[in-house]
Design an enzyme around this catalytic site. Structure first.
Site, mmCIF file in Angstrom:
data_model
loop_
_atom_site.group_PDB
_atom_site.id
_atom_site.type_symbol
_atom_site.label_atom_id
_atom_site.label_comp_id
_atom_site.label_asym_id
_atom_site.label_seq_id
_atom_site.Cartn_x
_atom_site.Cartn_y
_atom_site.Cartn_z
ATOM 1 N N GLU A 102 11.971 23.549 39.900
ATOM 2 C CA GLU A 102 11.271 24.599 39.082
ATOM 3 C C GLU A 102 11.974 25.039 38.110
ATOM 4 O O GLU A 102 11.287 25.200 36.892
ATOM 5 C CB GLU A 102 11.509 26.161 40.192
ATOM 6 C CG GLU A 102 11.107 27.296 39.571
ATOM 7 C CD GLU A 102 12.142 28.504 39.906
ATOM 8 O OE1 GLU A 102 12.574 28.309 41.090
ATOM 9 O OE2 GLU A 102 12.228 29.533 39.326
ATOM 10 N N ASP A 135 9.757 25.011 34.395
ATOM 11 C CA ASP A 135 9.690 26.028 33.795
ATOM 12 C C ASP A 135 9.842 25.499 32.047
ATOM 13 O O ASP A 135 9.012 25.928 31.392
ATOM 14 C CB ASP A 135 10.888 27.012 34.272
ATOM 15 C CG ASP A 135 10.947 28.083 33.181
ATOM 16 O OD1 ASP A 135 10.081 29.323 33.249
ATOM 17 O OD2 ASP A 135 11.810 28.145 32.452
ATOM 18 N N ASP A 161 6.965 30.001 41.548
ATOM 19 C CA ASP A 161 7.784 28.976 41.651
ATOM 20 C C ASP A 161 7.310 27.586 42.163
ATOM 21 O O ASP A 161 7.787 26.601 41.387
ATOM 22 C CB ASP A 161 9.036 29.363 42.471
ATOM 23 C CG ASP A 161 9.841 30.460 41.962
ATOM 24 O OD1 ASP A 161 9.796 30.888 40.765
ATOM 25 O OD2 ASP A 161 10.798 30.927 42.900
ATOM 26 N N GLU A 186 5.747 25.981 39.072
ATOM 27 C CA GLU A 186 6.787 25.196 37.927
ATOM 28 C C GLU A 186 6.929 24.062 38.543
ATOM 29 O O GLU A 186 7.148 22.932 38.018
ATOM 30 C CB GLU A 186 7.429 26.289 37.779
ATOM 31 C CG GLU A 186 7.073 27.436 37.051
ATOM 32 C CD GLU A 186 8.041 28.458 36.361
ATOM 33 O OE1 GLU A 186 8.062 28.931 35.300
ATOM 34 O OE2 GLU A 186 9.232 28.378 37.112
#
Lengths: 227, 227
Positions: free
Chosen positions: B41, B45, B114, B117
């Site tokens: 994650e 991101d 999450d 990502e």
């Protein structure tokens, strides 16, 4: 069309621009021209975050996400970027408007940091991701090697507490000031109070996470004040 | 080793994993295993920020940096990612621990966001930047096409004012609560007060910028409450 300082900067960057106009734009502050480095800074910021994030992800296979985020935040913050700008003697190559020139804008951390991010984007647009990654890893070489593994494992609340204890200051107080959202998707607003500082607030999906975020912010402020 | 739901998800993503273990890890919440998706994650991101940033930078050559940032923030925020997760039927493929399963964690926005990502990072590690960019642009195809050009040119203070006027609420108040740093490198802390809301605070290198940031935060909160 390049100045001597710009030529020198190019050498220090280790990248010869195919399109020198990109270098010029990366060095142009908004006080000097409407074709300035602000949009490049936007792109460069995200490139920097990704490239440093990838380096940490691959270099520290055991480190949890929270530590990766914290270390990266330290590496990409404005003060660190301004240091890098000074190592590159970037200020001599900046293109500033008359007002900024007179008031010493070439010394200002934010102007220097923005220009470094813009340069990162300029190299990406000029030569692609691999060249850009090489540049960033070169700029951060020592900093990535010198990361302190002792500091790396500690969460922000612990570090804030230690920072204050070392200075014999009272411990911070945390307070949940708001909880919102449906039961299965709540959001917590937490305030962290440190004596003698304005309170800082943070929001997250759990109380624990919001407290850590608030501690992180408080710590950034305290450490920033001491730089 | 893949479940039917995971196979379907792979098809919807349009990417067949060379290393299916990456898909598994991206779908594993921390409640289920220590080898979970938190580190992915973190990487995902930053990939998402960069890829969307690049698409906006290239697609909107005239838009100033502040607008690019604002549009991106809207596109990459948790609520948008959770929408994408629902479009992918991602929740059926999630690997959750017993507690989260019972309490309906597969419906929770933060868990869904999450995982999206983490999937982005998994595709990057499995097949490289081009495959990852293709995936992100596919996931965001409609959203990038539907960006509202009328909303795009307005700064946060203007938009906050309009939001409040439309609802006949009092206008926001801005106050500089702290100025710190040496004269050539000052930092401004600004508080934005909106009736009935906790005050929000922002910091920047100029009063104007700090006010815009604070307005942006206040607006995010107001718009978040209304979703």
């Amino acid at each position: 069309m390049m100045t001597t300082a710009q030529k020198r900067l190019e050498q220090r960057l280790g990248h010869t621009f195919n399109r020198p106009a990109l270098l010029q734009q990366a060095l142009t502050h908004r006080s000097a021209a409407s074709e300035n480095n602000e949009r490049l800074e936007f792109l460069g910021d995200s490139l920097l975050n990704f490239i440093i994030g990838e380096a940490l992800f691959k270099g520290f296979g055991r480190l949890p996400e929270g530590d990766l985020s914290r270390i990266r935040a330290h590496l990409v913050k404005g003060d660190t970027l301004a240091e890098i700008a000074r190592e590159l003697d970037l200020s001599d190559a900046l293109i500033l408007g008359g007002g900024e020139l007179k008031s010493g804008g070439y010394r200002r951390n934010s102007i220097l940091a923005d220009a470094v991010e813009a340069l990162i984007a300029a190299v990406y647009l000029d030569a692609g991701m691999d060249a850009c990654r090489d540049l960033v890893l070169r700029l951060y070489d020592q900093r990535l090697q010198n990361l302190d593994p002792r500091k790396m494992g500690k969460d922000p609340k612990t570090r804030l507490q230690e920072w204050l204890q070392k200075r014999r200051e009272p411990l911070p107080e945390y307070e949940v000031v708001n909880v919102s959202g449906p039961a299965h998707d709540q959001t917590f607003d937490v305030v962290c109070k440190v004596a003698g500082q304005p309170p800082v607030q943070a929001r997250a999906g759990s109380r624990r996470k919001a407290e850590q975020l608030a501690a992180e912010k408080a710590l950034d402020r305290l450490e920033g004040d001491n730089d």
